[in-house]
Design a protein around this motif. Structure first.
Motif, PDB file in Angstrom:
ATOM      1  N   TRP A   1       0.811  -1.215   0.000  1.00  0.00           N
ATOM      2  CA  TRP A   1       0.000   0.000   0.000  1.00  0.00           C
ATOM      3  C   TRP A   1       0.848   1.271   0.000  1.00  0.00           C
TER       4      TRP A   1
ATOM      5  N   THR B   1      -4.023  -4.554  -0.413  1.00  0.00           N
ATOM      6  CA  THR B   1      -4.371  -3.850  -1.643  1.00  0.00           C
ATOM      7  C   THR B   1      -4.962  -4.781  -2.700  1.00  0.00           C
TER       8      THR B   1
ATOM      9  N   HIS C   1      -1.124   0.463  -6.680  1.00  0.00           N
ATOM     10  CA  HIS C   1      -1.607  -0.743  -6.001  1.00  0.00           C
ATOM     11  C   HIS C   1      -3.092  -1.022  -6.241  1.00  0.00           C
TER      12      HIS C   1
ATOM     13  N   ILE D   1      -6.865   0.212  -1.615  1.00  0.00           N
ATOM     14  CA  ILE D   1      -6.858  -0.647  -0.435  1.00  0.00           C
ATOM     15  C   ILE D   1      -8.225  -1.305  -0.307  1.00  0.00           C
TER      16      ILE D   1
END
Length: 462
Positions: A389, A405, A394, A397
């Motif tokens: 993250w 992620t 990514h 989240i």
């Protein structure tokens, strides 16, 4: 399925039955030695048996029986983990341990335990009187009398390590067959034809690393068992991340003949755990959580660290250890085509690499190791090192409690050993393991994992 259908094509030098931490380490060691390796696992995912629940400590083996095979394998495995963890991207959280005496009788045993540590080659243990002990751990309860320090006991990630071992085996030619229970086996001219629920596997050497089912597998394949598994349940309580500041060392009790006892320590994921219990049972599949036992465990944790009374317990879990009627490991080469690796109780995570070295010597195979073996790295999910993250791209989240992620989840679903279950995804990414236990992220996880799991999350929720 017909037994004549080949589950994996061709002939293998070695078949490792069981993809727990020991099986994964064995696959790695034999693949690096140049063997063509098949890993056969009856569950839909790896680490689904005894390896899914443990204390996540890298032990020195200071308290193992002197001269035992367990002590040798723990010491060797510990040394190899220190040697290879950086190359595989695995964490090592240096914490040290205190063995704490809570009664006059336990205090009288400390010198004997320290002498045992010296005999086991752990020479840097250090006696602490009550003043020095409380300087090291100010939060200890009033009943603590004295302790000794074991500086090289450390914390590791209990799931990424075996995954890394298996991944390295695969990158060096091993193949994995999951959802394949070994139902029978017949001797061939120079090995075995194993019959599984997904077809046959032709192999020279069979290694039984079936953990909780190891004795029954021996009976099925070679018609005898030299030990009997008596599953030993361990229940754990996990506290929220603020509790981790309450102890800097791994807090170990004075062990008895049955168990190492209740441990209090931080985890690689930033929590603090208390456990395990040691409860013998007959059931090899189910580790049932018992409210009264967990409450007693919490009370014991609060005696060790009184400030735990003000901390929130966010998770509970239980695991089974493959204990036997014997104190030591049960590792036997029955002949040149069959080796049993059994009775690897609570020290399997620390000893796995050492066990693999020992079994390779027992096998006496004529192999040619690859000149330039592949060294893959695994994603870090430990709280003590940079996480996904914290890097760009990514994808967002998904699990906010554990900061997992979308990219991490997709890699676990699409990688060389794609996870086939929510339990497996938890062990790869930490999803649903935080405060809310999946309350907020389960819907999005069900969408992301659609078509990937053996049993869809949406089906499980119905």
């Amino acid at each position: 399925m017909s037994h004549d259908v080949s589950a994996l094509p061709g002939r293998f030098d070695v078949a490792v039955i069981g993809a727990g931490v020991v099986g994964c380490a064995l696959a790695r060691r034999f693949a690096l030695a140049g063997a063509r390796v098949a890993v056969i696992e009856k569950a839909v995912d790896i680490l689904d048996g005894a390896s899914k629940g443990n204390s996540a400590i890298l032990h020195t083996g200071f308290d193992a029986p002197v001269g035992s095979l367990e002590q040798t394998c723990v010491a060797t495995g510990y040394a190899e983990y220190l040697e290879i963890h950086g190359k595989l991207g695995l964490p090592l959280i240096k914490s040290g341990a205190l063995v704490v005496a809570w009664s006059e009788e336990e205090e009288a045993l400390l010198p004997t335990l320290m002498e045992q540590a010296h005999q086991n080659g752990v020479a840097d243990v250090e006696a602490l009187d009550e003043t020095a002990m409380r300087r090291a751990e100010p939060g200890l309860g009033k009943g603590a009398r004295a302790a000794f320090r074991v500086p090289r006991e450390h914390l590791i990630d209990p799931w990424s390590a075996p995954y890394a071992y298996l991944l390295q085996a695969i990158e060096n030619g091993a193949e994995v067959l999951r959802g394949a229970e070994v139902t029978a086996g017949r001797r061939s001219d120079n090995g075995w034809v194993l019959e599984t629920s997904r077809g046959t596997v032709d192999v020279g050497l069979v290694i039984n690393a079936a953990g909780l089912w190891g004795d029954l597998l021996d009976e099925k394949l070679i018609g005898r068992r030299d030990f009997h598994i008596k599953p030993r349940k361990g229940q754990f309580v996990v506290y929220d991340k603020p509790a981790a500041k309450l102890a800097s060392h791994i807090l170990l009790p004075v062990p008895n003949k049955i168990t190492k006892g209740v441990v209090v320590c931080r985890t690689a994921f930033g929590n603090l755990l208390v456990g395990p219990t040691a409860e013998d049972q007959d059931d090899r599949e189910h580790a049932v959580l018992v409210t009264e036992t967990l409450e007693a465990l919490k009370r014991r944790g609060e005696e060790i660290l009184p400030a735990l009374k003000d901390q929130q317990a966010t998770a509970i879990y239980a695991g089974l250890r493959p204990a036997t009627e014997f104190k030591d490991y049960r590792i036997t080469a029955h002949d040149r085509t069959y080796i049993t690796v059994g009775g690897i109780r609570s020290t399997g995570l620390s000893a796995a690499l050492g066990i693999a070295q020992h079994v390779l010597k027992l096998a006496e195979l004529n192999l040619a190791a690859p000149a330039d073996p592949v060294w893959p790295t695994v994603p870090n999910i430990s709280e003590f090192f940079p996480r996904d993250w914290q890097t760009e791209g990514h994808g967002g989240i998904i699990c906010h409690c554990e900061l997992a992620t979308k990219r991490e989840i997709q890699k676990a679903l699409d990688g060389p050993v794609p996870t086939n279950s929510l339990a497996g995804l938890k062990r790869r990414t930490r999803v649903t393991m935080g405060r809310c236990q999946g309350f907020f992220c389960s819907a999005e996880l069900a969408r992301l994992t659609e078509g990937h799991f053996d049993r869809p999350m949406a089906e499980k929720a119905q």
